[in-house]
Design an enzyme around this catalytic site. Structure first.
Site, PDB file in Angstrom:
ATOM      1  N   ALA A 233      -7.415 -32.682  27.568  1.00 34.08           N
ATOM      2  CA  ALA A 233      -8.760 -32.929  28.084  1.00 34.08           C
ATOM      3  C   ALA A 233      -9.603 -31.664  27.985  1.00 34.08           C
ATOM      4  CB  ALA A 233      -8.677 -33.397  29.540  1.00 34.08           C
ATOM      5  N   ARG A 234     -10.826 -31.826  27.470  1.00 30.36           N
ATOM      6  CA  ARG A 234     -11.798 -30.729  27.342  1.00 30.36           C
ATOM      7  C   ARG A 234     -11.244 -29.546  26.523  1.00 30.36           C
ATOM      8  NH1 ARG A 234     -14.816 -34.193  28.690  1.00 30.36           N
ATOM      9  NH2 ARG A 234     -16.410 -34.104  30.322  1.00 30.36           N
ATOM     10  N   GLY A 236     -11.660 -29.247  23.296  1.00 33.24           N
ATOM     11  CA  GLY A 236     -12.515 -29.013  22.142  1.00 33.24           C
ATOM     12  C   GLY A 236     -12.121 -29.842  20.936  1.00 33.24           C
ATOM     13  N   HIS A 273     -21.902 -36.536  23.549  1.00 31.69           N
ATOM     14  CA  HIS A 273     -21.367 -36.702  22.195  1.00 31.69           C
ATOM     15  C   HIS A 273     -22.484 -37.029  21.211  1.00 31.69           C
ATOM     16  CE1 HIS A 273     -16.804 -36.908  22.440  1.00 31.69           C
ATOM     17  NE2 HIS A 273     -17.181 -36.615  23.670  1.00 31.69           N
TER      18      HIS A 273
END
Length: 402
Positions: A233-234, A236, A273
């Site tokens: 998660a997170r 990149g 996004h």
């Protein structure tokens, strides 16, 4: 036609003077770059930079034969000193063509920012295109800029990947076009990371002082047709996946999570996004991936397989132990086999994103453990059909395959 790159860096050079960043600290030896300047066949100099004569000498070249000096972009700071024997630098008006006594023809190409691009045709008919820093061609349409792809393109690939996308859309860049990144700044760490990012765009970089033969394309990187990007998660991972396709036009972004109406937190993620993606990309919100993989068309960016699996497990009743034991597991395995078979047969470029959840805390519930196990199996099966597999950790990319 031969081309010597006297410099390949941004106008301020790399490392930048007095810059304390990590990228500048690492820009040493072959990764140190003077401001971009090109010497074509020893007779045409594109962009005059400080120390050009010394740079030419280091490359084993001389500026004594230069008959024309052209500038591509405004030069900040003090006036450039013109070495003795060189003609005064100038610029060609947009759309005009300059014919040199050496047989070279130079056409000025309009840009979307201050600067002038130059399309150079050699006496042998080979063609190169040089774009100034921070610029992309203006007003390009399919077939408008080139009857055939250029043999070589030198551009700010890192700073303006959309310039390469525009050239590809217009047919000015093809599979055999040697795309060389110039005007390199500290926006990306030098060395292996820079080479990896450029290769994903079908481009490369060379050290200052390199002489290239225009029209020789054996060193053009092969862009992987199928890539899986894994990460937590997170981490990149979505940014990395999007970056891999930002220099290609007409990408189809496949969002497998849907809109989830009423969920404001999810809406915020979707909006973030969308803001990152180029405006030319199209979006399809679907989990029906097999037909898309079977079609010909522009590259697919699938984000993400984790949500595809959630939908598939919902469909087969995988969260109910009785249903799972009574055919649900078998039905899910069939769906995964159909997906991986479609990936194997796909002829379009595919970049897929998925979560790597097997390295964290063991879920407390049986359904959570089931999802973790099935996602691990899906990732392994999908990765087995990809030429390149990447793992993103804390924004840093590790190549697992390819």
């Amino acid at each position: 036609m031969d081309l010597t790159l006297l410099g390949t860096g941004a106008p301020a050079g790399l490392p930048r003077p007095d810059c304390p960043c990590a990228a500048c600290a690492c820009a040493l030896a072959a990764d140190a770059r003077a401001a971009t300047s090109l010497l074509v066949d020893g007779t045409l100099l594109l962009d005059l930079t400080p120390g050009a004569a010394f740079a030419a000498a280091r490359a084993g070249r001389s500026l004594a034969g230069v008959r024309q000096v052209l500038l591509s972009h405004p030069h900040d700071g003090p006036a450039l000193e013109v070495p003795a024997g060189l003609p005064q630098p100038g610029r060609v008006p947009d759309g005009r063509e300059l014919a040199l006594l050496t047989g070279h023809r130079v056409r000025a190409v309009a840009m979307d920012a201050p600067g002038t691009g130059y399309a150079v045709t050699g006496p042998d008919g080979q063609r190169l295109l040089y774009l100034p820093p921070g610029c992309a061609p203006a007003g390009l349409t399919e077939g408008s800029d080139a009857a055939a792809p250029y043999d070589m393109v030198l551009a700010d690939v890192v700073g303006r990947p959309d310039a390469l996308a525009k050239l590809r859309a217009a047919g000015a860049v093809g599979p055999t076009t040697d795309v060389v990144a110039v005007h390199l700044d500290h926006d990306v760490p030098p060395g292996p990371e820079l080479r990896r990012r450029l290769a994903a765009a079908g481009a490369r970089t060379v050290p200052d002082g390199t002489t290239l033969a225009v029209g020789v394309y054996e060193d053009v990187p092969d862009v992987p047709r199928r890539t899986l990007v894994l990460g937590g998660a997170r981490s990149g991972k979505s940014v990395e996946a999007e970056r891999r396709l930002e220099s290609f036009p007409d990408v189809l972004y496949v969002a497998t999570g849907g809109t989830r109406r009423g969920d404001q937190e999810w809406a915020g993620r979707v909006a973030a996004h969308r803001e990152r993606r180029p405006g030319s990309w199209r979006t399809a919100e679907t989990c029906d991936l097999v037909p898309l993989l079977a079609e010909d068309g522009p590259p697919l960016l699938i984000d993400c397989l984790s949500l595809w699996l959630t939908d598939a497990m919902d469909s087969v009743g995988a969260w109910d132990d009785a249903v799972w034991a009574d055919g649900g597991e078998k039905a899910l395995r069939k769906r995964v086999r159909e997906l991986t078979a479609a990936v194997r047969a796909a002829r379009r470029t595919v970049v897929a994103v998925s979560n790597e959840v097997g390295s964290g805390i063991v879920p407390a519930t049986a359904s959570g453990r089931r999802y973790r196990d099935e996602l691990g199996r899906l990732n392994a099966a999908f990765a087995g059909e990809c030429e390149q597999v990447l793992l993103v950790v804390a924004g840093q990319v590790l190549t697992l395959r390819g």
